[in-house]
Enzyme design. Structure first.
Site, PDB file in Angstrom:
ATOM      1  N   SER A 124       0.820  -1.357  -0.011  1.00 16.55           N
ATOM      2  CA  SER A 124      -0.020  -0.128  -0.041  1.00 16.55           C
ATOM      3  C   SER A 124       0.674   0.829   0.452  1.00 16.55           C
ATOM      4  O   SER A 124       1.863   1.308   0.277  1.00 16.55           O
ATOM      5  CB  SER A 124      -0.713   0.024   1.549  1.00 16.55           C
ATOM      6  OG  SER A 124      -1.075   0.935   1.821  1.00 16.55           O
ATOM      7  N   TYR A 149      -2.295  -1.591  10.956  1.00 16.79           N
ATOM      8  CA  TYR A 149      -2.126  -2.045   9.740  1.00 16.79           C
ATOM      9  C   TYR A 149      -1.237  -1.390   8.780  1.00 16.79           C
ATOM     10  O   TYR A 149      -1.080  -2.395   7.730  1.00 16.79           O
ATOM     11  CB  TYR A 149      -3.626  -0.921   8.581  1.00 16.79           C
ATOM     12  CG  TYR A 149      -3.862  -1.607   6.998  1.00 16.79           C
ATOM     13  CD1 TYR A 149      -3.988  -3.216   7.285  1.00 16.79           C
ATOM     14  CD2 TYR A 149      -3.611  -0.400   6.365  1.00 16.79           C
ATOM     15  CE1 TYR A 149      -4.063  -2.493   5.548  1.00 16.79           C
ATOM     16  CE2 TYR A 149      -3.785  -1.089   5.383  1.00 16.79           C
ATOM     17  CZ  TYR A 149      -4.071  -2.203   4.314  1.00 16.79           C
ATOM     18  OH  TYR A 149      -3.678  -2.045   3.080  1.00 16.79           O
ATOM     19  N   LYS A 153       2.262  -3.920   6.747  1.00 18.25           N
ATOM     20  CA  LYS A 153       2.559  -3.664   5.021  1.00 18.25           C
ATOM     21  C   LYS A 153       3.847  -3.183   5.395  1.00 18.25           C
ATOM     22  O   LYS A 153       4.911  -4.626   4.424  1.00 18.25           O
ATOM     23  CB  LYS A 153       2.348  -2.704   4.430  1.00 18.25           C
ATOM     24  CG  LYS A 153       0.087  -2.858   4.552  1.00 18.25           C
ATOM     25  CD  LYS A 153      -0.320  -4.102   2.904  1.00 18.25           C
ATOM     26  CE  LYS A 153      -1.727  -4.475   3.153  1.00 18.25           C
ATOM     27  NZ  LYS A 153      -1.967  -6.096   3.259  1.00 18.25           N
TER      28      LYS A 153
HETATM   29  P1  NAD Z   1     -10.418  -7.281   1.605  1.00 20.05           P
HETATM   30  O1  NAD Z   1     -11.054  -7.732   2.751  1.00 20.05           O
HETATM   31  O2  NAD Z   1     -12.100  -7.398   0.336  1.00 20.05           O
HETATM   32  O3  NAD Z   1     -10.332  -8.896   0.971  1.00 20.05           O
HETATM   33  C1  NAD Z   1      -9.183  -9.216   1.712  1.00 20.05           C
HETATM   34  C2  NAD Z   1      -9.617 -10.598   1.653  1.00 20.05           C
HETATM   35  O4  NAD Z   1      -8.734 -11.139   2.903  1.00 20.05           O
HETATM   36  C3  NAD Z   1     -10.723 -11.543   1.903  1.00 20.05           C
HETATM   37  O5  NAD Z   1     -11.856 -11.785   1.493  1.00 20.05           O
HETATM   38  C4  NAD Z   1     -10.743 -12.025   3.911  1.00 20.05           C
HETATM   39  O6  NAD Z   1     -12.118 -13.227   3.637  1.00 20.05           O
HETATM   40  C5  NAD Z   1      -9.327 -12.643   3.271  1.00 20.05           C
HETATM   41  N1  NAD Z   1      -8.250 -12.814   4.038  1.00 20.05           N
HETATM   42  C6  NAD Z   1      -8.561 -12.481   5.332  1.00 20.05           C
HETATM   43  N2  NAD Z   1      -7.583 -12.393   6.168  1.00 20.05           N
HETATM   44  C7  NAD Z   1      -7.470 -14.166   6.112  1.00 20.05           C
HETATM   45  C8  NAD Z   1      -6.776 -15.102   6.986  1.00 20.05           C
HETATM   46  N3  NAD Z   1      -5.898 -14.877   7.759  1.00 20.05           N
HETATM   47  N4  NAD Z   1      -6.604 -16.085   5.845  1.00 20.05           N
HETATM   48  C9  NAD Z   1      -7.385 -16.294   4.782  1.00 20.05           C
HETATM   49  N5  NAD Z   1      -8.116 -15.182   4.242  1.00 20.05           N
HETATM   50  C10 NAD Z   1      -8.091 -14.169   5.285  1.00 20.05           C
HETATM   51  O7  NAD Z   1     -10.131  -6.061   0.922  1.00 20.05           O
HETATM   52  P2  NAD Z   1      -9.457  -5.770  -0.802  1.00 20.05           P
HETATM   53  O8  NAD Z   1      -9.520  -4.462  -0.471  1.00 20.05           O
HETATM   54  O9  NAD Z   1      -9.521  -6.697  -1.712  1.00 20.05           O
HETATM   55  O10 NAD Z   1      -7.649  -5.295  -0.418  1.00 20.05           O
HETATM   56  C11 NAD Z   1      -6.649  -7.290  -1.173  1.00 20.05           C
HETATM   57  C12 NAD Z   1      -5.738  -6.544   0.048  1.00 20.05           C
HETATM   58  O11 NAD Z   1      -4.746  -5.025  -0.813  1.00 20.05           O
HETATM   59  C13 NAD Z   1      -5.080  -6.922   1.482  1.00 20.05           C
HETATM   60  O12 NAD Z   1      -3.935  -7.165   1.477  1.00 20.05           O
HETATM   61  C14 NAD Z   1      -5.290  -4.942   1.890  1.00 20.05           C
HETATM   62  O13 NAD Z   1      -4.521  -5.030   3.228  1.00 20.05           O
HETATM   63  C15 NAD Z   1      -4.751  -5.295   0.324  1.00 20.05           C
HETATM   64  N6  NAD Z   1      -4.493  -3.208   0.148  1.00 20.05           N
HETATM   65  C16 NAD Z   1      -5.758  -2.764   0.090  1.00 20.05           C
HETATM   66  C17 NAD Z   1      -6.248  -2.281  -0.424  1.00 20.05           C
HETATM   67  C18 NAD Z   1      -7.967  -0.372  -0.722  1.00 20.05           C
HETATM   68  O14 NAD Z   1      -7.841   0.384  -0.512  1.00 20.05           O
HETATM   69  N7  NAD Z   1      -8.679  -1.727  -0.755  1.00 20.05           N
HETATM   70  C19 NAD Z   1      -5.002  -0.469  -0.839  1.00 20.05           C
HETATM   71  C20 NAD Z   1      -4.082  -0.627  -0.291  1.00 20.05           C
HETATM   72  C21 NAD Z   1      -3.781  -1.954   0.388  1.00 20.05           C
HETATM   73  N1  UFG Z   2     -12.445  10.790   3.171  1.00 18.07           N
HETATM   74  C1  UFG Z   2     -13.888  11.579   3.816  1.00 18.07           C
HETATM   75  N2  UFG Z   2     -14.835  11.858   4.654  1.00 18.07           N
HETATM   76  C2  UFG Z   2     -14.625   9.988   4.212  1.00 18.07           C
HETATM   77  C3  UFG Z   2     -14.210   9.132   4.250  1.00 18.07           C
HETATM   78  C4  UFG Z   2     -12.363  10.005   3.453  1.00 18.07           C
HETATM   79  O1  UFG Z   2     -13.724  13.301   3.773  1.00 18.07           O
HETATM   80  O2  UFG Z   2     -15.965   9.873   4.147  1.00 18.07           O
HETATM   81  C5  UFG Z   2     -11.454  11.260   3.042  1.00 18.07           C
HETATM   82  C6  UFG Z   2     -10.152  11.374   3.782  1.00 18.07           C
HETATM   83  O3  UFG Z   2      -9.969  12.798   4.340  1.00 18.07           O
HETATM   84  C7  UFG Z   2      -8.762  11.574   2.533  1.00 18.07           C
HETATM   85  C8  UFG Z   2     -10.322  10.370   0.989  1.00 18.07           C
HETATM   86  O4  UFG Z   2     -11.038  10.909   1.651  1.00 18.07           O
HETATM   87  O5  UFG Z   2      -8.664  12.501   2.228  1.00 18.07           O
HETATM   88  C9  UFG Z   2      -9.964   9.086   1.151  1.00 18.07           C
HETATM   89  O6  UFG Z   2      -9.949   8.810   2.131  1.00 18.07           O
HETATM   90  P1  UFG Z   2      -9.844   7.560   2.587  1.00 18.07           P
HETATM   91  O7  UFG Z   2      -9.965   6.250   3.286  1.00 18.07           O
HETATM   92  O8  UFG Z   2     -11.130   6.390   0.680  1.00 18.07           O
HETATM   93  O9  UFG Z   2      -8.456   6.675   1.724  1.00 18.07           O
HETATM   94  P2  UFG Z   2      -7.468   6.948   1.915  1.00 18.07           P
HETATM   95  O10 UFG Z   2      -6.210   7.229   1.315  1.00 18.07           O
HETATM   96  O11 UFG Z   2      -7.810   7.303   3.952  1.00 18.07           O
HETATM   97  O12 UFG Z   2      -6.424   5.453   2.826  1.00 18.07           O
HETATM   98  C10 UFG Z   2      -6.443   3.847   1.836  1.00 18.07           C
HETATM   99  C11 UFG Z   2      -6.812   3.008   2.382  1.00 18.07           C
HETATM  100  C12 UFG Z   2      -5.569   2.397   3.343  1.00 18.07           C
HETATM  101  C13 UFG Z   2      -3.825   2.629   2.538  1.00 18.07           C
HETATM  102  C14 UFG Z   2      -4.112   4.096   2.090  1.00 18.07           C
HETATM  103  C15 UFG Z   2      -3.234   3.734   1.163  1.00 18.07           C
HETATM  104  O13 UFG Z   2      -8.085   2.825   3.519  1.00 18.07           O
HETATM  105  O14 UFG Z   2      -5.862   1.191   3.056  1.00 18.07           O
HETATM  106  O15 UFG Z   2      -5.649   4.475   0.936  1.00 18.07           O
HETATM  107  O16 UFG Z   2      -3.129   5.146  -0.021  1.00 18.07           O
HETATM  108  F1  UFG Z   2      -3.027   2.171   3.114  1.00 18.07           F
END
Ligand code: NAD
Ligand code: UFG
Length: 339
Positions: A124, A149, A153
């Site tokens: 991330s 969290y 990462k």
């Molecule tokens: P998500 O929660 O939809 O998907 C993660 C999946 O992992 C889920 O289906 C959950 O059931 C499974 N899981 C969690 N712990 C487990 C375990 N111990 N064993 C088996 N399965 C397990 O999240 P996502 O948005 O699809 O994110 C996927 C990956 O990308 C994650 O590692 C997340 O941290 C990373 N990531 C997501 C974002 C974002 O904004 N969505 C940003 C940066 C990184």
């Molecule tokens: N925001 C609002 N109101 C809300 C939610 C978010 O104003 O209800 C704003 C936040 O302050 C930020 C922007 O919208 O400025 C984006 O916020 P998000 O929560 O959607 O995303 P973040 O950038 O805070 O975090 C996301 C993921 C994290 C990841 C990160 C990496 O949630 O898991 O991006 O850049 F680590």
């Protein structure tokens, strides 16, 4: 290639399965469904017409994971499985470290015992902390995370890098995602947050659906053009294709390589509200609230390395992202639970 997806039933994993299958790869999925459901897998099967081997397995369960790999030898693992709620990680740090880090340790041990030394990891942009340079290139030093969290990462990146140092036959591709939004254009799969969404786009779509009253904008006094936070939003289908492209790095035996997966464009919260209104015709009422603790002002990528080395770049624009997010929300008001 034969690919194991951990956490493959989740938001990003489910979209990635589709793009891998379209590119001619075969897949096997493990997920404990802590934040997803078997219904997501059925929908992916509906979209692709392919029957997908998937197992309800926790990656911390060495024996169960081994049994899957005994049956399904793989060339590479794409490791999505993990807990990802930033706020929850502050109140449950041990659960986050245990799930994400112990889970990864068990996974790589099982992989190496099955002769697979290729892993693509879902990292991330959060590992950059409050970035010293914008747009962020991959050679910008990692920073300080503001929550457990983010540290998971940060630490898993280090663990996988150390693994390669000890055994250079490992290929480790660290994909640093920026802010994935949008959904599959079919409207069959998308993001399915539990309870009140923490992230901006699912919050907006629930306001649009009338489930929430109005958007709370967290701060309008950042050093940005309109004072609200700026992020690099990327369509989840583009992000999914980034994983297909990353397989080239594995094939080239790169050792350890880091790629930013973003669009290179930053949008403020108020610009996202406008883009959503333009794409859908639905007005999003909002109020300005104080800053959210731990947030930074501006975060967007320099995505050129992935283009130069993998030939990958994002194709969808912000209107596509808003339209597809809304299409998913509208067709699935309760996520994967049918009403
Ligand atoms: P998500 O929660 O939809 O998907 C993660 C999946 O992992 C889920 O289906 C959950 O059931 C499974 N899981 C969690 N712990 C487990 C375990 N111990 N064993 C088996 N399965 C397990 O999240 P996502 O948005 O699809 O994110 C996927 C990956 O990308 C994650 O590692 C997340 O941290 C990373 N990531 C997501 C974002 C974002 O904004 N969505 C940003 C940066 C990184
Ligand atoms: N925001 C609002 N109101 C809300 C939610 C978010 O104003 O209800 C704003 C936040 O302050 C930020 C922007 O919208 O400025 C984006 O916020 P998000 O929560 O959607 O995303 P973040 O950038 O805070 O975090 C996301 C993921 C994290 C990841 C990160 C990496 O949630 O898991 O991006 O850049 F680590």
């Amino acid at each position: 290639m034969k690919i194991l997806l951990t956490g493959g039933a989740g938001f990003i994993g489910s979209h990635t399965i589709i793009e891998l299958l379209y590119a001619g790869h075969s897949v096997c999925v493990v997920d404990n469904f802590v934040n997803s459901s078997a219904e997501a897998m059925r929908r992916v099967e509906k979209i692709t017409g392919v029957s997908i081997p998937f197992y309800q397995v926790d990656i911390r369960d060495h024996d169960a994971l081994s049994a899957v790999l005994d049956q399904h030898p793989v060339d590479c693992c794409i490791h999505f499985a993990g807990l990802k709620a930033v706020g929850e990680s502050v109140s449950l740090p041990l659960e986050y470290y245990e799930n994400n880090i112990s889970g990864t340790l068990v996974l790589v041990d099982v992989l190496r015992k099955h002769g697979c030394r290729n892993i693509i990891f879902s990292s991330s942009a959060t590992v950059y902390g409050d970035p010293a340079v914008i747009p962020i290139t991959e050679d910008v030093s990692k920073g300080k995370c503001t929550n457990p969290y983010g540290w998971t990462k940060w630490m898993i990146e280090q663990i996988l890098t150390d693994l390669h140092t000890a055994d250079p036959s490992w290929n480790v591709v660290l994909l640093r995602y920026f802010n994935p939004i949008g959904a599959h254009p079919s409207g069959l799969i998308g993001e399915n947050p539990n309870g009140v969404p923490n992230n901006l786009m699912p919050y907006i779509t629930q306001v649009a659906a009338g489930k929430l009253e109005c958007l709370h904008v967290f701060g309008n006094d950042y050093d940005t053009p309109d004072g609200t936070g700026v992020r690099d939003y990327i369509h989840v289908v583009d992000l999914a294709r980034g994983h297909v492209a990353a397989l080239q790095a594995v094939e080239k035996n790169v050792g350890v390589e880091i790629y930013n997966i973003g669009t290179g464009k930053g949008y403020s919260v108020l610009e996202i509200v406008k883009a959503f209104e333009n794409a859908t015709g639905i007005e999003i009422p909002y109020v300005i609230d104080p800053r959210r603790p731990g947030d930074i002002g501006t975060c967007y990528s320099a995505p050129g390395k992935a283009l130069a080395e993998l030939g990958w770049k994002a194709e969808f624009d912000i209107e596509d992202m808003c339209r597809d997010s809304w299409n998913w929300q509208k067709r699935n008001p309760n996520g994967y639970v049918s009403d």
